[in-house]
Motif scaffolding. Structure first.
Motif, PDB file in Angstrom:
ATOM      1  N   ARG A 164     -26.063  -8.274 -31.122  1.00  0.00           N
ATOM      2  CA  ARG A 164     -25.367  -7.505 -30.092  1.00  0.00           C
ATOM      3  C   ARG A 164     -23.899  -7.926 -30.075  1.00  0.00           C
ATOM      4  NH1 ARG A 164     -28.511  -7.188 -24.643  1.00  0.00           N
ATOM      5  NH2 ARG A 164     -29.729  -5.767 -25.951  1.00  0.00           N
ATOM      6  N   LEU A 165     -23.003  -6.946 -30.208  1.00  0.00           N
ATOM      7  CA  LEU A 165     -21.564  -7.207 -30.260  1.00  0.00           C
ATOM      8  C   LEU A 165     -20.939  -6.792 -28.931  1.00  0.00           C
ATOM      9  CD1 LEU A 165     -19.319  -8.128 -32.245  1.00  0.00           C
ATOM     10  CD2 LEU A 165     -19.011  -5.717 -32.841  1.00  0.00           C
ATOM     11  N   GLU A 166     -20.171  -7.690 -28.316  1.00  0.00           N
ATOM     12  CA  GLU A 166     -19.592  -7.427 -27.008  1.00  0.00           C
ATOM     13  C   GLU A 166     -18.105  -7.750 -27.040  1.00  0.00           C
ATOM     14  OE1 GLU A 166     -21.812  -9.782 -24.325  1.00  0.00           O
ATOM     15  OE2 GLU A 166     -23.711  -8.745 -24.689  1.00  0.00           O
ATOM     16  N   PRO A 167     -17.281  -6.902 -26.391  1.00  0.00           N
ATOM     17  CA  PRO A 167     -15.827  -7.132 -26.402  1.00  0.00           C
ATOM     18  C   PRO A 167     -15.450  -8.346 -25.581  1.00  0.00           C
ATOM     19  CG  PRO A 167     -16.385  -5.306 -24.951  1.00  0.00           C
ATOM     20  CD  PRO A 167     -17.655  -5.691 -25.655  1.00  0.00           C
ATOM     21  N   PRO A 168     -14.246  -8.868 -25.780  1.00  0.00           N
ATOM     22  CA  PRO A 168     -13.809 -10.075 -25.056  1.00  0.00           C
ATOM     23  C   PRO A 168     -13.783  -9.836 -23.550  1.00  0.00           C
ATOM     24  CG  PRO A 168     -12.355  -9.612 -26.898  1.00  0.00           C
ATOM     25  CD  PRO A 168     -13.226  -8.416 -26.740  1.00  0.00           C
ATOM     26  N   ALA A 169     -14.013 -10.905 -22.815  1.00  0.00           N
ATOM     27  CA  ALA A 169     -13.905 -10.855 -21.358  1.00  0.00           C
ATOM     28  C   ALA A 169     -12.559 -11.419 -20.942  1.00  0.00           C
ATOM     29  CB  ALA A 169     -15.047 -11.647 -20.719  1.00  0.00           C
ATOM     30  N   ASP A 170     -12.059 -10.929 -19.836  1.00  0.00           N
ATOM     31  CA  ASP A 170     -10.784 -11.394 -19.274  1.00  0.00           C
ATOM     32  C   ASP A 170      -9.669 -11.299 -20.318  1.00  0.00           C
ATOM     33  OD1 ASP A 170     -12.153 -11.905 -16.920  1.00  0.00           O
ATOM     34  OD2 ASP A 170     -12.749 -13.902 -17.632  1.00  0.00           O
ATOM     35  N   GLU A 171      -8.910 -12.381 -20.487  1.00  0.00           N
ATOM     36  CA  GLU A 171      -7.759 -12.369 -21.391  1.00  0.00           C
ATOM     37  C   GLU A 171      -8.089 -12.946 -22.760  1.00  0.00           C
ATOM     38  OE1 GLU A 171      -4.846 -10.924 -20.721  1.00  0.00           O
ATOM     39  OE2 GLU A 171      -5.790 -10.285 -18.855  1.00  0.00           O
ATOM     40  N   SER A 172      -9.347 -13.228 -23.012  1.00  0.00           N
ATOM     41  CA  SER A 172      -9.736 -13.832 -24.281  1.00  0.00           C
ATOM     42  C   SER A 172      -9.528 -12.860 -25.436  1.00  0.00           C
ATOM     43  CB  SER A 172     -11.202 -14.257 -24.219  1.00  0.00           C
ATOM     44  OG  SER A 172     -11.643 -14.672 -25.495  1.00  0.00           O
ATOM     45  N   GLU A 173      -9.313 -13.406 -26.633  1.00  0.00           N
ATOM     46  CA  GLU A 173      -9.168 -12.602 -27.840  1.00  0.00           C
ATOM     47  C   GLU A 173     -10.447 -12.592 -28.654  1.00  0.00           C
ATOM     48  OE1 GLU A 173      -6.306 -10.969 -29.055  1.00  0.00           O
ATOM     49  OE2 GLU A 173      -5.477 -11.315 -27.049  1.00  0.00           O
ATOM     50  N   LEU A 174     -11.469 -13.313 -28.183  1.00  0.00           N
ATOM     51  CA  LEU A 174     -12.668 -13.523 -29.004  1.00  0.00           C
ATOM     52  C   LEU A 174     -13.780 -12.553 -28.625  1.00  0.00           C
ATOM     53  CD1 LEU A 174     -12.778 -17.436 -28.961  1.00  0.00           C
ATOM     54  CD2 LEU A 174     -11.827 -15.933 -30.726  1.00  0.00           C
ATOM     55  N   TRP A 175     -14.315 -11.867 -29.633  1.00  0.00           N
ATOM     56  CA  TRP A 175     -15.482 -11.005 -29.447  1.00  0.00           C
ATOM     57  C   TRP A 175     -16.747 -11.854 -29.591  1.00  0.00           C
ATOM     58  CZ3 TRP A 175     -15.542  -5.425 -29.205  1.00  0.00           C
ATOM     59  CH2 TRP A 175     -14.257  -4.871 -29.104  1.00  0.00           C
ATOM     60  N   GLN A 176     -17.804 -11.475 -28.876  1.00  0.00           N
ATOM     61  CA  GLN A 176     -19.049 -12.226 -28.876  1.00  0.00           C
ATOM     62  C   GLN A 176     -20.112 -11.484 -29.688  1.00  0.00           C
ATOM     63  OE1 GLN A 176     -19.172 -15.270 -27.398  1.00  0.00           O
ATOM     64  NE2 GLN A 176     -16.979 -14.906 -26.931  1.00  0.00           N
ATOM     65  N   LEU A 177     -20.667 -12.210 -30.702  1.00  0.00           N
ATOM     66  CA  LEU A 177     -21.800 -11.697 -31.469  1.00  0.00           C
ATOM     67  C   LEU A 177     -23.005 -12.546 -31.094  1.00  0.00           C
ATOM     68  CD1 LEU A 177     -22.843  -9.786 -33.734  1.00  0.00           C
ATOM     69  CD2 LEU A 177     -22.310 -11.612 -35.359  1.00  0.00           C
ATOM     70  N   THR A 178     -23.928 -11.981 -30.326  1.00  0.00           N
ATOM     71  CA  THR A 178     -25.069 -12.761 -29.836  1.00  0.00           C
ATOM     72  C   THR A 178     -26.334 -12.438 -30.618  1.00  0.00           C
ATOM     73  OG1 THR A 178     -25.463 -11.067 -28.138  1.00  0.00           O
ATOM     74  CG2 THR A 178     -24.124 -12.977 -27.515  1.00  0.00           C
ATOM     75  N   PHE A 179     -27.240 -13.463 -30.716  1.00  0.00           N
ATOM     76  CA  PHE A 179     -28.477 -13.341 -31.489  1.00  0.00           C
ATOM     77  C   PHE A 179     -29.652 -13.073 -30.543  1.00  0.00           C
ATOM     78  CE2 PHE A 179     -26.452 -16.717 -34.476  1.00  0.00           C
ATOM     79  CZ  PHE A 179     -25.586 -15.757 -34.972  1.00  0.00           C
ATOM     80  N   TRP A 180     -30.544 -12.206 -30.985  1.00  0.00           N
ATOM     81  CA  TRP A 180     -31.708 -11.842 -30.187  1.00  0.00           C
ATOM     82  C   TRP A 180     -32.931 -11.742 -31.097  1.00  0.00           C
ATOM     83  CZ3 TRP A 180     -31.129 -10.374 -24.859  1.00  0.00           C
ATOM     84  CH2 TRP A 180     -29.803 -10.359 -24.422  1.00  0.00           C
ATOM     85  N   ALA A 181     -34.098 -11.986 -30.505  1.00  0.00           N
ATOM     86  CA  ALA A 181     -35.359 -11.763 -31.218  1.00  0.00           C
ATOM     87  C   ALA A 181     -35.886 -10.387 -30.805  1.00  0.00           C
ATOM     88  CB  ALA A 181     -36.368 -12.846 -30.865  1.00  0.00           C
ATOM     89  N   GLU A 182     -36.140  -9.538 -31.794  1.00  0.00           N
ATOM     90  CA  GLU A 182     -36.591  -8.174 -31.533  1.00  0.00           C
ATOM     91  C   GLU A 182     -38.017  -7.997 -32.038  1.00  0.00           C
ATOM     92  OE1 GLU A 182     -35.369  -3.538 -32.678  1.00  0.00           O
ATOM     93  OE2 GLU A 182     -34.567  -5.231 -33.827  1.00  0.00           O
TER      94      GLU A 182
END
Length: 822
Positions: free
Chosen positions: A87-105
């Motif tokens: 799951r790819l999520e855009p940065p929060a607040d003023e951060s420049e970092l995008w979050q790629l999170t791992f999940w079990a499907e």
């Protein structure tokens, strides 16, 4: 022996299928593949593996030899498997970092996702979900992550820590991940979810907004003498981000970021640096530009990302002045009203005057236009008014140029009479017949008249003569005659030279795209592109999705009004009478002249009853010839000869238009034999045999016919003999009445018309009277028109009153006229 075993297994393979392991190629253990190979006889299943996997296989086989089914097959129905979800999520607040999170499907339940942190922190090695047991869950997720790490370097780096739950991506790494890794991951069965809001709105187009500049003198200045498709439109440009203006400084900042994912005005967006650089380069070289009115209108009609100019996206257009009024459909509100020509002998209904104003305005601006009013709304008088206005407004000192009208041969007489009736001041030359003038003589003759009237047939035969003349206006009546642009006559029409072009058609051309292209190629050449590109864009494949675009393109130049339109119906009388003038064929003309010669040769020798009998029998013969040669020939006509009738051809044109509108018609004739011939020809043309009511039909059958027609059962056309069907019937399903031949007593015809025009009729009724031009039918009709306000005794009943004419009056009545051009 092995072959026989495989043959037995192949025969029972469908029964063995439930026991097979449910594996996915590239992921399943070698053991599952091996057991499946034993249960598959229809094909070979290759089984290969590492030494460790082979050892595992031997252990499984030895365990199975002690008894029981293979573990994979035995537990298939209750064991579940986990795969990796990202799951790819855009940065929060003023951060420049995008979050790629791992999940079990869950493979079996695709909507069931567990965060990786929950898997790592679980003290249990398995769990049960909806009857499925998920074993070794940490091992399954770790294996899935290992396979994903072989594809994505960003995932590989995230595995350097114990219990990995995700990865952080800088904008540069995000771009690489999306471009290089996502597709490969998805091909391996790994789900990658994008934030819905970002994927839908994050991609922003960098393009240009175009703002049309008013012509010199201002938008509100005097009306331009010409606009036309080739008029150059000046415009200024400004950069835009989707629909919002963006400054050059902001564009430069986006380019300097060097990545396609940037924070801009408080939100993260995706941009294409290449697009930005292209727009910057164009803006440095140009503050604006020019294009033709046709190009501007085509560009504004387009939707979405397909709208490009010089290879760049056009995100918005601002049109002003007359062109804006034209495209928005309110041109007449922004132009001074034109006075109806004083020389027009007739009163325009309100909707007809609006049509005249529209025709005159657009023709004056240099655009070709299509008047597509419904049949019976008076297109002819609107066009005649426009031609008169143009003839009266020729600039002083300008060279006279005649107007050309092209129509089907069957309408030549109609046009001649309508021009004489409504515009007697216009001089008209009819270019038709074997003795027509050709070559240089034709050009001189045309120049000495305001109107030249000819046919589509001669447009092909005399194309060089017609193309050599510079016409002021070219009018196409029944413009669908050029619907096939490949025919010689259509190509000849396209070559005609005229700054003003008008097409007339009563058919809904919006639904015939090939015909629409051909008509518009005549009206405004090149506006809809080549025929091939038009078909490719609007007809073939997914062209249906672009029909709104096509509508926006053609609607400024196409005026279509229906009788059912509220603002039209209130202008119409409840009963509208239309006369259609029909040419005689050569056979009909020869037969007609023979009867005339025979009658005039002996009438001087007859008197009293003998004279009356001769006149009546001769008149009957002439009327039958006008109807159809086969009606006159009787036995000869039924012997299989297929002769033509000019009146029948005109009737078919009228009925074709009625059929296209889905409406119904009553067709009256005074001859039973003519009714039988009509039934035969109508059945052949329309594929259904119409009802036929005449004096020989029994009452019960007659009642059944009337009921069936009224209830909408069967064909839309109903043939009736004038005497049998002229009174006592209610046939309000029909809103058209066709008098194929004339009963020369208006009261009798009106009684027949009243079968449809009566209480219960909710539509306006159109009455079509077919008249053979140059014959006694035309002159008796003129006589009745002059006397219709007098008492019935003056005209009399039936045709007996005609027998009281003098020999000279009869000769003038029945002699053929104007046959040199018929």
């Amino acid at each position: 022996m092995t072959a026989e075993i495989k043959k037995i297994i192949a025969g029972a393979e469908s029964e063995l299928s439930p026991y097979k392991a449910n594996y996915r190629r590239g992921y399943s253990p070698i053991t599952e593949l091996w057991w499946n190979s034993l249960l598959t006889g229809s094909r070979e299943l290759p089984v290969q593996g590492t030494p460790a996997e082979v050892s595992e296989l031997l252990a499984e086989v030895n365990a199975a030899a002690a008894g029981g089914m293979p573990r994979a097959a035995a537990e298939e129905e209750q064991t579940g498997q986990l795969s990796l979800g990202l799951r790819l999520e855009p940065p929060a607040d003023e951060s420049e970092l995008w979050q790629l999170t791992f999940w079990a499907e869950s493979r079996e339940e695709g909507e069931f996702w567990l965060p990786a942190a929950a898997i790592w922190s679980s003290t249990e090695r398995e769990f049960t979900l909806w009857g499925k047991r998920y074993r070794n869950i940490q091992q399954q997720l770790l294996n899935a992550l290992g396979r994903a790490a072989g594809i994505s370097p960003d995932i590989r780096r995230a595995l350097d820590v114990p219990a990995p739950t995700g990865a952080e991506l800088e904008p540069e790494r995000l771009y690489f991940f999306l471009k290089e890794s996502v597709q490969q991951l998805r091909e391996r069965g790994i789900t990658v979810q994008m934030p819905s809001r970002w994927s839908r709105e994050g991609r922003r187009r960098i393009g240009m907004r175009m703002k049309m500049q008013p012509p010199q003198g201002g938008i509100d200045g005097p009306v331009q003498p010409s606009l036309g498709m080739e008029e150059l439109i000046s415009f200024r440009i400004e950069a835009s981000l989707s629909d919002n203006p963006i400054s050059e400084e902001e564009l430069n900042a986006l380019v300097e970021a060097g990545v396609p994912f940037v924070r801009f005005r408080g939100e993260w967006i995706e941009v294409d640096p290449k697009e930005i650089r292209q727009v910057l380069r164009y803006m440095k070289r140009h503050e604006g530009g020019e294009m033709s009115a046709a190009d501007w209108m085509r560009l504004e009609a387009e939707d979405g990302e397909e709208r490009l100019w010089k290879g760049m996206s056009v995100t918005g257009m601002e049109t002003s002045g007359l062109l804006a009024s034209l495209m928005h459909g309110d041109l007449l509100r922004n132009l001074p009203a034109r006075t109806v020509p004083e020389g027009l002998h007739g009163t325009l209904r309100p909707y007809q005057e609006r049509g005249y104003q529209w025709l005159a305005a657009l023709s004056g601006l240099g655009f070709g236009v299509c008047l597509a009013d419904d049949m019976g709304l008076g297109k002819t008088i609107q066009v005649i008014a426009c031609l008169m206005e143009r003839a009266l407004t020729v600039p002083a000192g300008a060279k006279h140029q005649p107007a050309l009208i092209l129509c089907p041969t069957s309408l030549l007489g109609n046009w001649q009479r309508e021009l004489q009736r409504f515009a007697p001041s216009l001089s008209v030359h009819i270019h038709h017949g074997g003795r027509r003038i050709r070559g240089a003589g034709f050009a001189e003759l045309a120049a000495s008249h305001e109107i030249v009237l000819t046919t589509y047939h001669l447009a092909g035969r005399d194309s060089e003569d017609l193309a050599a003349v510079q016409w002021s206006t070219v009018v196409l009546d029944e413009a669908q005659y050029i619907k096939n642009h490949r025919t010689k006559q259509a190509q000849s029409v396209m070559k005609l030279s005229a700054p003003h072009r008008i097409a007339m058609t009563g058919t809904p051309v919006e639904n015939r795209l090939g015909e629409l292209w051909s008509i518009f190629h005549f009206l405004n050449p090149g506006y809809l592109g080549s025929y091939h590109s038009f078909r490719q864009r609007y007809v073939s494949g997914e062209g249906g999705e672009r029909l709104q675009e096509l509508h926006r393109l053609v609607s400024p130049f196409l005026l279509r009004r229906l009788k059912s339109d509220p603002d039209i119906s209130k202008d119409l009388p409840e009963k509208l009478e239309l006369k259609s003038y029909c040419p005689l064929t050569e056979t009909q003309a020869a037969l007609y002249q023979g009867v005339v010669d025979e009658m005039l040769g002996v009438i001087g020798e007859r008197s009293g009853m003998a004279r009356r009998g001769l006149v009546l029998s001769s008149l009957t013969k002439l009327k039958q010839i006008c109807d159809h040669p086969q009606l006159f020939r009787k036995e000869e006509g039924r012997s299989g000869r297929s002769e033509q009738s000019g009146k029948m051809e005109v009737m078919f044109e009228v009925l074709d238009s009625i059929a296209e509108l889905g409406e119904s018609a009553l067709i009256f004739t005074q001859y039973v034999a003519m009714g039988e011939l009509l039934v035969s020809r109508l059945a052949k043309r329309y594929g259904e045999t119409p009802l036929f009511l005449h004096g020989g039909v029994p009452k019960r059958e007659r009642d059944e016919m009337v009921h069936a027609f009224q209830e909408g059962e069967g064909p839309a056309f109903f043939v009736l003999s004038l005497k049998a069907g002229g009174v006592g019937l209610n046939l309000t399903r029909a809103n058209h009445v066709v008098h194929y031949d004339r009963w020369w007593n208006p009261a009798v015809e009106n009684q027949a018309t009243d079968r449809a025009f009566r209480i219960g009729q909710h539509k306006n009724v159109q009455v079509h009277k077919l008249i053979c031009q140059g014959t006694l039918e035309e002159r008796i009709d003129e006589l009745i028109e002059r006397k219709k306000n007098l008492s019935e005794q003056v005209v009399g009943s039936g045709e007996n009153w005609l027998t009281e004419m003098s020999n000279r009056e009869l000769q003038e009545l029945i002699e053929l006229q104007n046959q040199d051009w018929m």
